[in-house]
Design an enzyme around this catalytic site. Structure first.
Site, PDB file in Angstrom:
ATOM      1  N   GLU A 166      51.221  31.897  45.357  1.00 30.69           N
ATOM      2  CA  GLU A 166      51.838  32.308  44.095  1.00 30.69           C
ATOM      3  C   GLU A 166      53.135  33.061  44.398  1.00 30.69           C
ATOM      4  OE1 GLU A 166      50.421  34.194  39.885  1.00 30.69           O
ATOM      5  OE2 GLU A 166      49.835  35.291  41.686  1.00 30.69           O
ATOM      6  N   GLU A 177      41.605  39.603  35.997  1.00 27.81           N
ATOM      7  CA  GLU A 177      42.465  38.468  35.630  1.00 27.81           C
ATOM      8  C   GLU A 177      43.564  38.422  36.668  1.00 27.81           C
ATOM      9  OE1 GLU A 177      45.295  36.328  34.891  1.00 27.81           O
ATOM     10  OE2 GLU A 177      45.899  37.767  33.339  1.00 27.81           O
ATOM     11  N   LYS A 197      46.153  52.884  33.103  1.00 32.51           N
ATOM     12  CA  LYS A 197      47.178  53.115  34.118  1.00 32.51           C
ATOM     13  C   LYS A 197      48.136  51.942  34.140  1.00 32.51           C
ATOM     14  CE  LYS A 197      47.973  52.296  38.365  1.00 32.51           C
ATOM     15  NZ  LYS A 197      49.475  52.249  38.318  1.00 32.51           N
ATOM     16  N   GLY A 256      46.423  41.431  37.675  1.00 28.49           N
ATOM     17  CA  GLY A 256      47.409  41.521  38.740  1.00 28.49           C
ATOM     18  C   GLY A 256      47.156  40.465  39.797  1.00 28.49           C
ATOM     19  N   SER A 257      47.585  40.746  41.001  1.00 31.06           N
ATOM     20  CA  SER A 257      47.505  39.760  42.075  1.00 31.06           C
ATOM     21  C   SER A 257      46.073  39.590  42.564  1.00 31.06           C
ATOM     22  CB  SER A 257      48.389  40.177  43.247  1.00 31.06           C
ATOM     23  OG  SER A 257      47.837  41.305  43.914  1.00 31.06           O
ATOM     24  N   THR A 258      45.799  38.434  43.113  1.00 30.30           N
ATOM     25  CA  THR A 258      44.480  38.164  43.673  1.00 30.30           C
ATOM     26  C   THR A 258      44.184  39.092  44.836  1.00 30.30           C
ATOM     27  OG1 THR A 258      44.487  35.851  42.946  1.00 30.30           O
ATOM     28  CG2 THR A 258      43.077  36.402  44.818  1.00 30.30           C
ATOM     29  N   GLY A 283      43.217  42.355  43.435  1.00 30.09           N
ATOM     30  CA  GLY A 283      41.949  42.162  42.742  1.00 30.09           C
ATOM     31  C   GLY A 283      40.765  42.180  43.690  1.00 30.09           C
TER      32      GLY A 283
END
Length: 508
Positions: A412, A281, A206, A259-261, A264
């Site tokens: 970030e 990651e 995706k 992607g973003s924390t 995640g």
């Protein structure tokens, strides 16, 4: 955060080039999903807009996959795995098939680079030099592992030799759901699918809803490369709907996400109910540590590239500059001077080194951080504004007089924004560099090997570079400490993440 955009004068330099016939054909394709080696319609008519961030204009549409679409893709991948049509093939056949897909990407490199530039906003020259070759490299590297993964025969500790035959087998984990980000769409797609395919898994890919064009074009070549139906499936749609259903789906054995924390963490929680294997990651706030013995004229442009490359939309962006007090002013001056090279332009401009941000949402996010930094007392040395253009451009920005508590230092930003800070001692800078919830990467710049090794040992990050930045290679494991992720991608560790170990003990 505020979304006010300071404006500089408008110029004609923000006019996007015309698209090639091949790109136009890709943009005009009927929205569809790739399931079981076929292009199929969605179960409903919902679509998402494809924008060119260089202009802010709609250039196409993609399917916003329904729950039924996701279920269909998972069922297809499940059937393809369970009947062994891919995992039971000779390893040399899997290796050859993956390499054939790499060949097809390489043969259409110019088209892939242009689509990436149109969809993401990155300069087409950088897509040509970095993204497309990198995608090919990942496929070819992992293809070689298909014939090299193996188990091990071991003698038990407590039984007499020759009384049992015991071995450890390594088997593919099963069906993988792979959710990729928008900053390096094709590169991230091949980084994800290559180890899964080499291990013998089937998958549902995706792509990010903002940047699905190259994943869809990649799917055009799956059957031609020789993959059996159902091995590679590509569905498009929103992360909070299609992505969430994939993560929770009982037919999925492993989830891999970049992607973003924040997202995640949601994925990790959702995958926990069924104890799916997970590789994450995630984000970073990487320090760039510059010691006083460096050649500032060489290091300052490198530090600028570490944050402004890909418009700062890179997880390992060197967004926190720590320069020794004795060279701090010269480093800031050097980085500031280098911003002229990174002046944003439309993605198809052959002179572009930095393009727009991927979307208006991302532009608003970055500008909001800059405004928050100003309110908190940071000083803008250069940039801090948005060009007067229809696309989503932000000028390269350097902030000084920042404090560790500021959001621009702690969070970030994922944009072309650098915060610069002074330090005096190695212990001081190591402590400051580690004062973050992230731990993805760091770079150290010095001629003193002893100081470099001492700092590298202290820095809590998955990758530490010495006198270089953002060197990422398919053969080397990549991932983060702390909230920058779980597990490793690339290298042997990357393919082993798509396997399970099975111990077999047979009494003789």
């Amino acid at each position: 955060m505020a979304t006010v955009h300071p404006i500089v004068e408008h110029t004609d330099s923000f006019v996007q080039r015309d698209y090639s016939p091949a790109a136009k054909r890709a943009l005009e394709r009927r929205p569809a999903l790739f399931i079981n080696n076929e292009w199929v319609s969605s179960s409903h008519r919902a679509t998402l807009i494809v924008e060119d961030p260089s202009t802010g204009r709609e250039v196409g549409r993609i399917v916003d996959a329904s729950d039924a679409d996701v279920d269909r893709a998972v069922a297809t991948a499940r059937g393809a795995f369970d009947d062994g049509r891919w995992s039971n093939l000779p390893p040399k056949v899997r290796e050859r098939t993956i390499n054939k897909l790499a060949d097809l990407i390489e043969a259409h490199a110019a088209e892939f680079a242009e689509l990436e530039a149109i969809d993401n906003g990155k300069p087409v020259g950088f897509a040509t030099m970095v993204d497309i070759p990198g995608a090919v490299d990942h496929l070819r590297y992992m293809a070689g592992w298909a014939s090299k993964l193996g188990g091990e025969v071991m003698d038990p500790l407590a039984l007499p030799r020759g009384t049992v035959f015991s071995y450890v087998a390594r088997e593919p984990v099963g069906v993988a759901a792979q959710i990729i980000p928008w900053n390096f769409p094709l590169l991230m797609a091949t980084l994800k699918i290559s180890p899964a395919l080499a291990a013998g898994c089937t998958l549902i890919l995706k792509p990010a809803e903002q940047t699905s064009l190259t994943a869809l074009r990649l799917a055009d070549f799956v059957a031609e490369a020789g993959f059996p139906p159902g091995v590679i499936n590509v569905i498009t749609g929103n992360g909070h709907t299609a992505g969430a259903r994939l993560v929770k789906h009982p037919g999925v054995d492993k989830v891999a996400f970049t992607g973003s924390t924040e997202v995640g963490k949601i994925i990790s929680r959702n995958a926990t109910d069924s104890l799916k294997r997970v590789t994450l990651e995630l984000g970073g706030k990487s320090p760039v540590i510059v010691l006083p013995d460096v050649n500032v004229e060489e290091v300052a442009p490198a530090a600028a590239g570490g944050i402004f490359f890909n418009s700062g939309q890179i997880c390992v962006a060197g967004s926190r500059l720590f320069a020794h007090r004795s060279i701090f002013d010269r480093m800031v001056e050097g980085v500031t001077a280098a911003t002229a090279f990174w002046k944003p332009r439309p993605s198809l401009d052959p002179q572009a080194h930095m393009g727009p941000l991927v979307s208006k949402e991302q532009m608003d996010r970055v500008m909001g951080y800059i405004e928050a930094g100003k309110r908190d007392g940071a000083t803008v040395v250069v940039g801090g504004d948005a060009p007067a253009a229809n696309g989503y451009y932000v000028n390269p920005t350097v902030l000084v007089n920042v404090k560790p508590s500021m959001s621009v230092v702690r969070e970030e930003i994922f944009g072309p924004v650098l915060v610069a800070q002074r330090f005096d001692t190695l212990d001081e800078v190591a402590k400051a560099a580690n004062d973050t919830s992230y731990g993805l990467a760091a770079s150290i710049w010095t001629k003193d090997v002893s100081s470099m090794l001492r700092l590298a040992a202290k820095i809590k990050a998955g990758t530490v570079w010495g006198n270089c930045q953002a060197v990422i290679d398919p053969a080397l494991p990549f991932g983060g400490f702390k909230q920058s992720g779980i597990g490793r991608e690339q290298g042997r560790e990357g393919i082993e993440a798509y396997t399970e170990l099975k111990t077999v003990i047979i009494q003789l």
